[in-house]
Design a protein around this motif. Structure first.
Motif, PDB file in Angstrom:
ATOM      1  N   ILE A 198       0.828  -1.207   0.000  1.00 48.06           N
ATOM      2  CA  ILE A 198       0.000   0.000   0.000  1.00 48.06           C
ATOM      3  C   ILE A 198       0.865   1.262   0.000  1.00 48.06           C
ATOM      4  O   ILE A 198       0.434   2.331  -0.457  1.00 48.06           O
ATOM      5  CB  ILE A 198      -1.000  -0.010   1.188  1.00 48.06           C
ATOM      6  CG1 ILE A 198      -2.098   1.063   1.021  1.00 48.06           C
ATOM      7  CG2 ILE A 198      -0.297   0.153   2.519  1.00 48.06           C
ATOM      8  CD1 ILE A 198      -3.056   0.833  -0.108  1.00 48.06           C
ATOM      9  N   THR A 199       2.117   1.147   0.459  1.00 50.24           N
ATOM     10  CA  THR A 199       2.959   2.352   0.526  1.00 50.24           C
ATOM     11  C   THR A 199       3.329   2.863  -0.875  1.00 50.24           C
ATOM     12  O   THR A 199       3.600   4.041  -1.043  1.00 50.24           O
ATOM     13  CB  THR A 199       4.250   2.110   1.341  1.00 50.24           C
ATOM     14  OG1 THR A 199       5.018   1.090   0.707  1.00 50.24           O
ATOM     15  CG2 THR A 199       3.952   1.728   2.774  1.00 50.24           C
ATOM     16  N   LEU A 200       3.315   1.963  -1.859  1.00 56.18           N
ATOM     17  CA  LEU A 200       3.584   2.419  -3.229  1.00 56.18           C
ATOM     18  C   LEU A 200       2.425   3.297  -3.713  1.00 56.18           C
ATOM     19  O   LEU A 200       2.619   4.329  -4.360  1.00 56.18           O
ATOM     20  CB  LEU A 200       3.798   1.225  -4.161  1.00 56.18           C
ATOM     21  CG  LEU A 200       4.064   1.539  -5.631  1.00 56.18           C
ATOM     22  CD1 LEU A 200       5.262   2.475  -5.805  1.00 56.18           C
ATOM     23  CD2 LEU A 200       4.297   0.258  -6.433  1.00 56.18           C
ATOM     24  N   ARG A 201       1.194   2.898  -3.364  1.00 56.52           N
ATOM     25  CA  ARG A 201       0.017   3.722  -3.710  1.00 56.52           C
ATOM     26  C   ARG A 201       0.159   5.108  -3.063  1.00 56.52           C
ATOM     27  O   ARG A 201      -0.043   6.139  -3.697  1.00 56.52           O
ATOM     28  CB  ARG A 201      -1.241   2.996  -3.224  1.00 56.52           C
ATOM     29  CG  ARG A 201      -2.557   3.669  -3.368  1.00 56.52           C
ATOM     30  CD  ARG A 201      -3.051   3.753  -4.814  1.00 56.52           C
ATOM     31  NE  ARG A 201      -2.673   4.991  -5.453  1.00 56.52           N
ATOM     32  CZ  ARG A 201      -2.370   5.121  -6.736  1.00 56.52           C
ATOM     33  NH1 ARG A 201      -2.366   4.080  -7.541  1.00 56.52           N
ATOM     34  NH2 ARG A 201      -2.044   6.268  -7.242  1.00 56.52           N
ATOM     35  N   TRP A 202       0.537   5.114  -1.783  1.00 57.53           N
ATOM     36  CA  TRP A 202       0.693   6.392  -1.068  1.00 57.53           C
ATOM     37  C   TRP A 202       1.748   7.262  -1.750  1.00 57.53           C
ATOM     38  O   TRP A 202       1.557   8.454  -1.952  1.00 57.53           O
ATOM     39  CB  TRP A 202       1.093   6.152   0.395  1.00 57.53           C
ATOM     40  CG  TRP A 202       0.010   5.550   1.232  1.00 57.53           C
ATOM     41  CD1 TRP A 202      -1.336   5.560   0.971  1.00 57.53           C
ATOM     42  CD2 TRP A 202       0.166   4.852   2.481  1.00 57.53           C
ATOM     43  NE1 TRP A 202      -2.021   4.907   1.965  1.00 57.53           N
ATOM     44  CE2 TRP A 202      -1.123   4.470   2.908  1.00 57.53           C
ATOM     45  CE3 TRP A 202       1.254   4.513   3.264  1.00 57.53           C
ATOM     46  CZ2 TRP A 202      -1.349   3.767   4.093  1.00 57.53           C
ATOM     47  CZ3 TRP A 202       1.033   3.814   4.450  1.00 57.53           C
ATOM     48  CH2 TRP A 202      -0.248   3.447   4.850  1.00 57.53           C
TER      49      TRP A 202
ATOM     50  N   PHE B 225      -3.338  -4.295  -4.958  1.00 56.93           N
ATOM     51  CA  PHE B 225      -3.317  -5.726  -4.703  1.00 56.93           C
ATOM     52  C   PHE B 225      -2.306  -6.069  -3.614  1.00 56.93           C
ATOM     53  O   PHE B 225      -1.480  -5.256  -3.221  1.00 56.93           O
ATOM     54  CB  PHE B 225      -3.074  -6.516  -5.990  1.00 56.93           C
ATOM     55  CG  PHE B 225      -1.632  -6.639  -6.365  1.00 56.93           C
ATOM     56  CD1 PHE B 225      -0.972  -5.595  -6.953  1.00 56.93           C
ATOM     57  CD2 PHE B 225      -0.949  -7.815  -6.095  1.00 56.93           C
ATOM     58  CE1 PHE B 225       0.361  -5.704  -7.292  1.00 56.93           C
ATOM     59  CE2 PHE B 225       0.389  -7.939  -6.427  1.00 56.93           C
ATOM     60  CZ  PHE B 225       1.040  -6.875  -7.037  1.00 56.93           C
ATOM     61  N   ASP B 226      -2.417  -7.293  -3.124  1.00 59.80           N
ATOM     62  CA  ASP B 226      -1.477  -7.770  -2.110  1.00 59.80           C
ATOM     63  C   ASP B 226      -1.562  -9.293  -2.052  1.00 59.80           C
ATOM     64  O   ASP B 226      -2.459  -9.910  -2.650  1.00 59.80           O
ATOM     65  CB  ASP B 226      -1.815  -7.169  -0.728  1.00 59.80           C
ATOM     66  CG  ASP B 226      -0.582  -7.142   0.199  1.00 59.80           C
ATOM     67  OD1 ASP B 226       0.441  -7.751  -0.143  1.00 59.80           O
ATOM     68  OD2 ASP B 226      -0.669  -6.507   1.264  1.00 59.80           O
TER      69      ASP B 226
ATOM     70  N   ILE C 268      -9.969  -2.652  -7.849  1.00 58.74           N
ATOM     71  CA  ILE C 268      -9.990  -1.195  -7.916  1.00 58.74           C
ATOM     72  C   ILE C 268     -11.008  -0.711  -6.890  1.00 58.74           C
ATOM     73  O   ILE C 268     -12.149  -1.198  -6.884  1.00 58.74           O
ATOM     74  CB  ILE C 268     -10.358  -0.742  -9.343  1.00 58.74           C
ATOM     75  CG1 ILE C 268      -9.248  -1.227 -10.270  1.00 58.74           C
ATOM     76  CG2 ILE C 268     -10.567   0.776  -9.417  1.00 58.74           C
ATOM     77  CD1 ILE C 268      -9.246  -0.748 -11.655  1.00 58.74           C
ATOM     78  N   PRO C 269     -10.615   0.196  -5.990  1.00 61.27           N
ATOM     79  CA  PRO C 269     -11.565   0.623  -4.952  1.00 61.27           C
ATOM     80  C   PRO C 269     -12.840   1.194  -5.559  1.00 61.27           C
ATOM     81  O   PRO C 269     -12.768   1.912  -6.560  1.00 61.27           O
ATOM     82  CB  PRO C 269     -10.799   1.728  -4.217  1.00 61.27           C
ATOM     83  CG  PRO C 269      -9.378   1.582  -4.606  1.00 61.27           C
ATOM     84  CD  PRO C 269      -9.326   0.872  -5.906  1.00 61.27           C
TER      85      PRO C 269
ATOM     86  N   PRO D  27      -8.304   4.325  -1.219  1.00 63.56           N
ATOM     87  CA  PRO D  27      -7.505   3.121  -1.472  1.00 63.56           C
ATOM     88  C   PRO D  27      -7.273   2.283  -0.214  1.00 63.56           C
ATOM     89  O   PRO D  27      -7.445   1.064  -0.229  1.00 63.56           O
ATOM     90  CB  PRO D  27      -6.184   3.675  -2.011  1.00 63.56           C
ATOM     91  CG  PRO D  27      -6.538   4.985  -2.613  1.00 63.56           C
ATOM     92  CD  PRO D  27      -7.695   5.521  -1.833  1.00 63.56           C
ATOM     93  N   PHE D  28      -6.912   2.959   0.912  1.00 65.53           N
ATOM     94  CA  PHE D  28      -6.600   2.173   2.106  1.00 65.53           C
ATOM     95  C   PHE D  28      -7.844   1.491   2.676  1.00 65.53           C
ATOM     96  O   PHE D  28      -7.778   0.378   3.190  1.00 65.53           O
ATOM     97  CB  PHE D  28      -5.928   3.040   3.187  1.00 65.53           C
ATOM     98  CG  PHE D  28      -5.411   2.193   4.325  1.00 65.53           C
ATOM     99  CD1 PHE D  28      -4.267   1.434   4.168  1.00 65.53           C
ATOM    100  CD2 PHE D  28      -6.094   2.121   5.536  1.00 65.53           C
ATOM    101  CE1 PHE D  28      -3.787   0.623   5.188  1.00 65.53           C
ATOM    102  CE2 PHE D  28      -5.624   1.314   6.565  1.00 65.53           C
ATOM    103  CZ  PHE D  28      -4.463   0.566   6.387  1.00 65.53           C
ATOM    104  N   THR D  29      -9.003   2.157   2.552  1.00 70.29           N
ATOM    105  CA  THR D  29     -10.246   1.562   3.075  1.00 70.29           C
ATOM    106  C   THR D  29     -10.542   0.259   2.333  1.00 70.29           C
ATOM    107  O   THR D  29     -10.882  -0.768   2.933  1.00 70.29           O
ATOM    108  CB  THR D  29     -11.424   2.556   2.895  1.00 70.29           C
ATOM    109  OG1 THR D  29     -10.987   3.819   3.379  1.00 70.29           O
ATOM    110  CG2 THR D  29     -12.673   2.108   3.585  1.00 70.29           C
ATOM    111  N   PHE D  30     -10.390   0.328   1.012  1.00 67.41           N
ATOM    112  CA  PHE D  30     -10.616  -0.874   0.200  1.00 67.41           C
ATOM    113  C   PHE D  30      -9.607  -1.968   0.577  1.00 67.41           C
ATOM    114  O   PHE D  30      -9.969  -3.110   0.851  1.00 67.41           O
ATOM    115  CB  PHE D  30     -10.482  -0.513  -1.287  1.00 67.41           C
ATOM    116  CG  PHE D  30     -10.357  -1.708  -2.185  1.00 67.41           C
ATOM    117  CD1 PHE D  30     -11.457  -2.528  -2.433  1.00 67.41           C
ATOM    118  CD2 PHE D  30      -9.135  -2.036  -2.784  1.00 67.41           C
ATOM    119  CE1 PHE D  30     -11.339  -3.645  -3.261  1.00 67.41           C
ATOM    120  CE2 PHE D  30      -9.013  -3.145  -3.597  1.00 67.41           C
ATOM    121  CZ  PHE D  30     -10.110  -3.952  -3.838  1.00 67.41           C
ATOM    122  N   TYR D  31      -8.350  -1.557   0.619  1.00 67.85           N
ATOM    123  CA  TYR D  31      -7.253  -2.490   0.918  1.00 67.85           C
ATOM    124  C   TYR D  31      -7.485  -3.172   2.273  1.00 67.85           C
ATOM    125  O   TYR D  31      -7.408  -4.396   2.406  1.00 67.85           O
ATOM    126  CB  TYR D  31      -5.962  -1.666   0.927  1.00 67.85           C
ATOM    127  CG  TYR D  31      -4.709  -2.405   1.288  1.00 67.85           C
ATOM    128  CD1 TYR D  31      -4.092  -3.259   0.386  1.00 67.85           C
ATOM    129  CD2 TYR D  31      -4.101  -2.203   2.535  1.00 67.85           C
ATOM    130  CE1 TYR D  31      -2.911  -3.903   0.723  1.00 67.85           C
ATOM    131  CE2 TYR D  31      -2.917  -2.845   2.863  1.00 67.85           C
ATOM    132  CZ  TYR D  31      -2.327  -3.696   1.954  1.00 67.85           C
ATOM    133  OH  TYR D  31      -1.163  -4.334   2.282  1.00 67.85           O
TER     134      TYR D  31
END
Ligand SMILES: Cc1cc2nc3c(=O)[nH]c(=O)nc-3n(C[C@H](O)[C@H](O)[C@H](O)COP(=O)(O)OP(=O)(O)OC[C@H]3O[C@@H](n4cnc5c(N)ncnc54)[C@H](O)[C@@H]3O)c2cc1C
Length: 497
Positions: A61-65, A365-366, A418-419, A425-429
């Motif tokens: 998720i840090t890449l998204r941030w 994704f993760d 995709i959220p 993004p983080f809520t979806f993740y």
């Protein structure tokens, strides 16, 4: 994140931090930096470019941030010690001044474990990367923790040995990180996980005390307290040396693959192989979606689930393991697909380009690894896949099994999506993670097999370990009363510092 990328980022963006709002200035007094400099001459930096470089690990998720112009968190400075004595003095200073310390290997951790969420000093162990000694009679190697995984394995291979610990991140992770996260490699079914390989450890406690165990095969001298460091995620101190088991480089390798109608028959085949006390080095079962993704060129794999097996070691033993594995797989309805799929896996096993390809396109994704006993394995697989699919926005939900025991199995789930429009993004993740954690616990699984707790799993740890959480907290506060070591990780805690 490399120094070069950090430099480019500094030029193009104005950033915000996720964990420390508006923290840009170093809060350290010049005095602390001077003291650190006198402990590690030429091994300290509080330059902005270095602080940005150490603001994240490989938590996806840090890449998204980052792409959204946000850094997870900034340390105040980075220190590169060269020996255990310097580590001792750094920790003594931090303990006295109540400064957070974040041990850092290579930043390949995928759960946020090395993110300096409370700032402080990142202690990067990369300069402590020597092989101290090989003991051929006792089949052991003594190494410093900052050694890069592939450098260690190649060194051993050149001398005629293997450690058998080959995580997918071997090119970008260190021994210290492996020990602190209880890592598992691709050849783990034969060679064991990192904790099975450790013979002795040296570590520095937060007050600067150096503890060290002996390189003997076993002791009955009370609880082996140094083992607290296996899976400690930088919370108890800093590992400064380890003695590990090694093996003569395998004489023979043999490969088999089979296509099964479903995951459940493939699992049964492996369970029966393990029951016979046969341990192939690599065992991997891919569900239908992952078989399609990885083995679309394999004849016979269409709409099936692939099982790949790699046996290695002494020639005669490998031949026998081959025979037993083949007979067992066929007995469970597996159709032999030859060795080509295993060669394909060997060639592609370190490819991890998805995150850099898909994250910039808005895809989140993760991967999430869990473990479970055989009794509950089929239900856990089914329940987790269904739970991931139910989260709005998920378009990919698949799994494979990659580490096996006579007692059970590790499943490795992948989700992507995709959220929805109204979700950050983080809520979806986090909702997909929550769905996986919840169903894993419901099906009697363990919420992590080898990536650890870090930030993303912290809120689930108490549900997983129950009353042991209190014991863990008491041990932590006895060893680290000022909570300087990697604060905020593994447990959800108030800001004490
Ligand atoms: C592409 C990819 C594939 C991966 N594949 C695997 C895999 O196959 N198997 C697997 O187990 N993991 C895998 N991982 C996860 C990751 O590589 C491991 O968790 C690894 O053990 C982290 O090592 P590191 O040196 O990068 O540690 P870091 O990320 O730097 O740190 C991880 C944690 O260890 C602590 N730490 C580091 N060094 C020390 C020390 N000397 N003393 C005390 N604490 C310390 C840190 O504080 C942090 O909490 C993968 C990651 C990626 C990105």
């Amino acid at each position: 994140m490399s120094f070069y990328i950090a430099n480019c980022l500094l030029e193009i963006m104005s950033y915000d931090t996720v964990y420390q709002k508006d923290k840009k200035d170093c809060v350290f007094s010049k005095k602390i930096i001077e003291q650190l400099n006198s402990i590690v001459p030429n091994g300290v930096s509080d330059k902005e470019v270095d602080r940005v470089t150490y603001s994240k690990d490989y938590w996806p998720i840090t890449l998204r941030w980052l792409l959204d112009g946000k850094l997870p968190a900034l340390p105040d400075c980075i220190v590169w010690p060269e020996n255990a004595q310097q580590v001792t003095e750094i920790l003594r200073l931090a303990n006295r001044e109540k400064i957070p310390i974040v041990p850092f290997g290579e930043g390949s951790g995928v759960v946020g474990g090395a993110i300096p969420i409370r700032g402080g000093i990142v202690v990067d162990m990369k300069k402590m990367d020597s092989v101290v000694e090989i003991d051929d009679l006792g089949l052991m190697v003594t190494v410093q923790p900052g050694i890069n995984g592939m450098n260690l394995e190649r060194y051993l291979n050149r001398k005629g040995y293997t450690m058998g610990h080959i995580p997918q991140s071997i090119y970008c992770s260190s021994l210290g990180g492996w020990l602190a996260c209880r890592a598992a490699g691709q050849f783990s079914t034969k060679y064991g996980k990192i904790e099975d390989m450790v013979v002795a450890l040296e570590a520095v406690l937060p007050d600067g005390t150096i503890i060290k165990s002996k390189p003997v095969p076993r002791s009955s001298t009370g609880p082996q307290v140094e083992q607290l460091f296996l899976g400690s995620e930088g919370r108890f101190g800093i590992i400064t040396e380890a003695t590990l088991k090694i093996w003569p480089y395998p004489e023979e390798r043999s490969m088999l693959s089979f296509a099964f109608d479903d995951v459940y028959h493939a699992l049964e085949a492996v369970r029966k192989i393990m029951r016979k006390n046969v341990y192939p080095a690599v065992v991997r079962i891919y569900d239908m979606n992952e078989t399609l993704r990885h083995f679309y060129e394999t004849k016979g794999a269409k709409d099936k689930c692939m099982l790949i097996l790699l046996m290695e070691g002494d020639k005669k033993l490998v031949k026998l393991e081959n025979e037993i594995s083949e007979m067992t797989c066929k007995g469970e309805g597996g159709v032999a697909c030859g060795d080509e799929p295993v060669h394909h896996w060997l060639e592609t096993r370190f490819n991890v380009k998805e995150s850099s390809e898909f994250t910039p396109r808005g895809f989140i994704f993760d991967t999430v690894e869990v473990s479970v006993g055989w009794k509950n394995a089929p239900n856990l697989y089914k329940t987790v896949i269904e739970a991931m699919r139910k989260v709005g926005g998920v378009v990919v939900a698949s799994g494979h099994a990659s580490h096996f025991y006579p007692q059970g199995v590790c499943f490795y789930f992948t989700f992507g999506g995709i959220p929805p429009k109204d979700a950050a993004p983080f809520t979806f993740y986090e909702s997909v993670w929550d769905a996986i954690m919840k169903s894993c616990l419901e099906e009697q699984g363990s919420i992590s097999h080898h990536h650890g707790i870090g930030l993303i799993r912290a809120k689930w740890l108490e549900k997983e370990i129950g009353e042991r959480m209190q014991m863990l907290k008491k041990i932590k506060s006895a060893i680290d009363p000022h909570n300087i070591m990697n604060p905020g990780k593994m447990v959800v805690e108030r800001e004490e510092n």
